[in-house]
Design a protein around this motif. Structure first.
Motif: not given
Lengths: 320, 320
Positions: A118-119, B45-47, B69-71
């Motif tokens: 994933g990613g 996830d990337t911000l 966002v990840n949780l």
């Protein structure tokens, strides 16, 4: 092209498939299974364009290095790699770049039977963050903290080549033509010492990978294990390319301070030395004893033969 | 300040501690243990500053949002959060910023009993990549792929508030003073629906979190499950703040297309509706039925009462 298309075309279809992955790319999370009696080793590394690699580095090399750097961290724990997650930030969608990048990812993940699970792909400055996960039998993880005075200090392969490669590619150093490929590959396509790491589980008392430079990384072991060490600069393993390119003193400087070699640095007790020799007899990579630990907490002394070796220099530091 | 000092001062000392973490921050990898009979859910996830949040967003909010966002992705799988890894790229070391950021991280990770187990700090443009891991009982993970024609479509909470909040903060929308805090917090401090996610494991047939906007996220379920759906725009749950700020039609537009709400969108079979009502009776968040699935593969039809609702608009797309 939309994010979902990028993920599907370049990453999902090209991913190696493992049986312990219940759900891979394409949902909110991946769902994976860890075998019984195994702990999970987890590591994250980020490579930023213009900081960790020149922006004109071939995309295949960027992908290779991003994976290798993370697998090297797993190797340093004695863990067997299993899965990676990729976050790719890029300023725009360059299909040729993506094609080459994903092929580089595919090559290394297939070789090590690692699945991309994933990613995230986002719009932003070029930057790659990888999280890698692997298995290590419970209570057998190699750490930095269990070296003891008297243990011998070893390193795999040769040191400093990646640093020489960077200086060569950026025009600061001349390397004889016959060695140019070798040093460029040592920089761009490092080999994570995955197999050696798993072999060292029952043999080494501590282990780390050489990413910040030898001095800095020895120091990490010394600090974590509350030991000191004598490091013999006359024993440092230098490649033929290094010896043909620079004078002895400069070779030592590369070996001591250049980062990015991704060799394993580890300690072995007197009692385990025989087992190490046995285990490495059939390995395709050499190991070299470069010093010995002592009880002088945190202090690293350099020697050339029996003489003290005066040296000013440090490893790589991100924000110094 | 050096990288190691940053990690030690701001992240290691402030991390919540879990018993399943054998080795946390400070070695080449973290070493963790997954309970028997549990699968591991993994998300990244990337911000990116200036893309996913305005650069002047308070650092505490950036940290909160990165974790939330990840949780939220874990919640959408029905997983219980356990560990996060952080990669923090920043242009320079701003101690005040780091202090606030790490406090934001600490607040949310402590609340959800999540341990920060490692990561990387690098010099580069402001960007945060988080990998979160959680547990879900084997074969109980909620996916996008198992919705069936006839299932009912539900959503938690209210929709569109984060989008309204962004427009308000950037001066494009007026919001009555008494609602300003609410909509700003919906944008900057979203609540991941972790508890609801675990409750839904045995009840929902599919689940996703609303991050790209309702239409886009319903479509993800339809595509993965090979269904169609009728969505009743007259049933969309709008907050009092939304209703006081915009006309009905604009409220519907926010609810349908604005991303970043991090509510859960899920489907429930006719037989499970009673169980859902029972399970949610004591929950602190509302759930609303907003439509029903049918067999018209991939097609989403909007209705207002019994009338077809004409609408042009999509969710958030990274590279369109």
């Amino acid at each position: 092209m939309k994010e979902f298309d990028i993920i599907a075309r370049y990453f999902k279809e090209r991913s190696h498939v493992r049986r312990d992955v219940q759900l891979g790319i394409g949902d909110d999370c991946a769902v994976v299974n860890v075998p019984q009696n195994q702990s999970l080793a987890v590591t994250t590394d980020t490579l930023v364009g213009g900081v960790h690699f020149p922006n004109d580095t071939p995309p295949r090399a960027i992908a290779h290095k991003a994976v290798a750097v993370n697998l090297s961290d797993l190797a340093a724990m004695g863990a067997e790699p299993a899965w990676i997650s990729l976050s790719l930030s890029m300023p725009d969608v360059d299909e040729h770049w993506l094609d080459e990048f994903s092929l580089g990812l595919q090559e290394l993940t297939e070789y090590y039977s690692v699945q991309l699970i994933g990613g995230d792909t986002v719009k932003g400055p070029l930057s790659i963050t990888l999280t890698a996960q692997g298995f290590v039998p419970k209570d057998q993880a190699l750490t930095r903290a269990k070296a003891k005075p008297g243990d011998w200090l070893y390193v795999t392969g040769t040191l400093g080549d990646a640093g020489l490669g960077l200086d060569m590619l950026q025009g600061r150093m001349d390397v004889p033509p016959k060695h140019r490929n070798f040093v460029a590959n040592r920089l761009n396509y490092p080999t994570p010492r995955v197999l050696v790491g798993t072999v060292l589980r029952r043999i080494a008392s501590s282990c780390i990978d050489v990413s910040d430079g030898l001095i800095a990384d020895v120091q990490h072991i010394l600090n974590a294990s509350h030991c000191g060490a004598v490091l013999q600069v006359d024993k440092l393993p230098l490649s033929e390319a290094m010896r043909d390119s620079v004078l002895a003193e400069q070779g030592i400087r590369y070996a001591l301070t250049a980062g990015d070699d991704y060799e394993l640095l580890f300690t072995v007790s007197e009692e385990q030395k025989g087992n190490l020799d046995l285990a490495m007899a059939t390995a395709s990579v050499s190991v070299t004893c470069i010093g010995q630990l002592n009880g002088v907490q945190g202090k690293l002394e350099l020697r050339d033969g029996k003489e003290r070796y005066a040296f000013e220099g440090k490893g790589y530091q991100h924000f110094s």
